[in-house]
Design a protein around this motif. Sequence first.
Motif, short mmCIF file in Angstrom:
data_model
loop_
_atom_site.label_atom_id
_atom_site.label_comp_id
_atom_site.label_asym_id
_atom_site.label_seq_id
_atom_site.Cartn_x
_atom_site.Cartn_y
_atom_site.Cartn_z
N SER A 75 0.83 -1.21 0.00
CA SER A 75 0.00 0.00 0.00
C SER A 75 0.86 1.26 0.00
CB SER A 75 -0.90 0.00 1.23
OG SER A 75 -0.10 0.13 2.40
N ASP A 124 -1.77 1.12 10.71
CA ASP A 124 -2.95 1.13 9.87
C ASP A 124 -3.98 0.17 10.44
OD1 ASP A 124 -4.27 2.03 7.33
OD2 ASP A 124 -4.32 -0.15 7.07
N ASP A 125 -5.24 0.63 10.46
CA ASP A 125 -6.30 -0.16 11.07
C ASP A 125 -6.59 -1.47 10.34
OD1 ASP A 125 -7.58 0.97 8.87
OD2 ASP A 125 -9.19 1.90 10.05
N SER A 126 -6.08 -1.64 9.13
CA SER A 126 -6.26 -2.91 8.42
C SER A 126 -5.59 -4.06 9.16
CB SER A 126 -5.72 -2.83 6.99
OG SER A 126 -4.31 -2.66 7.00
N THR A 159 -4.39 2.85 16.31
CA THR A 159 -4.71 2.49 14.93
C THR A 159 -5.54 3.59 14.29
OG1 THR A 159 -6.73 1.31 15.58
CG2 THR A 159 -4.71 0.00 15.37
N PRO A 161 -6.93 4.72 9.89
CA PRO A 161 -6.78 4.45 8.45
C PRO A 161 -5.65 5.33 7.89
CG PRO A 161 -8.80 5.70 8.89
CD PRO A 161 -8.17 5.39 10.21
N SER A 164 -4.39 4.56 1.29
CA SER A 164 -5.45 4.75 0.29
C SER A 164 -6.11 3.42 0.05
CB SER A 164 -4.83 5.28 -1.01
OG SER A 164 -4.21 6.51 -0.76
N ARG A 165 -7.39 3.42 0.04
CA ARG A 165 -8.13 2.16 -0.15
C ARG A 165 -8.85 2.18 -1.49
NH1 ARG A 165 -6.89 0.20 4.66
NH2 ARG A 165 -7.59 1.08 6.59
#
Length: 165
Positions: A75, A124-126, A159, A161, A164-165
């Motif tokens: 990412s 990152d919250d992912s 955490t 975001p 970029s998603r």
Amino acid sequence: MSKPGTPATGGTPATRLLTASNVPFTLHRYRHDSTVTDFGAEAARMLNVAAERIYKTLVVDAGDRLAVAIVPVNSRMRLSAVASCLGVKRVRLADPAVAQRKTGYVVGGISPLAQKSLLPTVIDDSSLEHPTVFVSGGRRGLDIEISPADLLALTRGTTAPLISR
């Protein structure tokens, strides 16, 4: 996973911290190719792990301080998101020599764990979507598999975001 209390065989500050903290983890070693500079992609390929589970540790310069952002290797980090989390107008990637000096690790092997200076850390919250994630173990060719909750606790991180998603 390594048993808590079992001596770490990696011999880095990160593995010593995990062992001393009785945190379960698994070490994953691979032969680093010295011509490769995309360390995260190399780790994903060599460990045969999905790139979204391998996280890179990026040291950022927030003006008056350094901080750490941890994002998936496949990412792009949004600098504005990191700045917002840190409560500053902007951040940029830290100079590699400064990052190495402040963390005690070499670029491409900077672990988010047991750095020389405890830096504010945002993950990152992912990461919370996975039972375990992979982060650098403190040198090129050494990754640590750890639960996101343990990574958050040991880094005293938060955490958000960041990509970029």
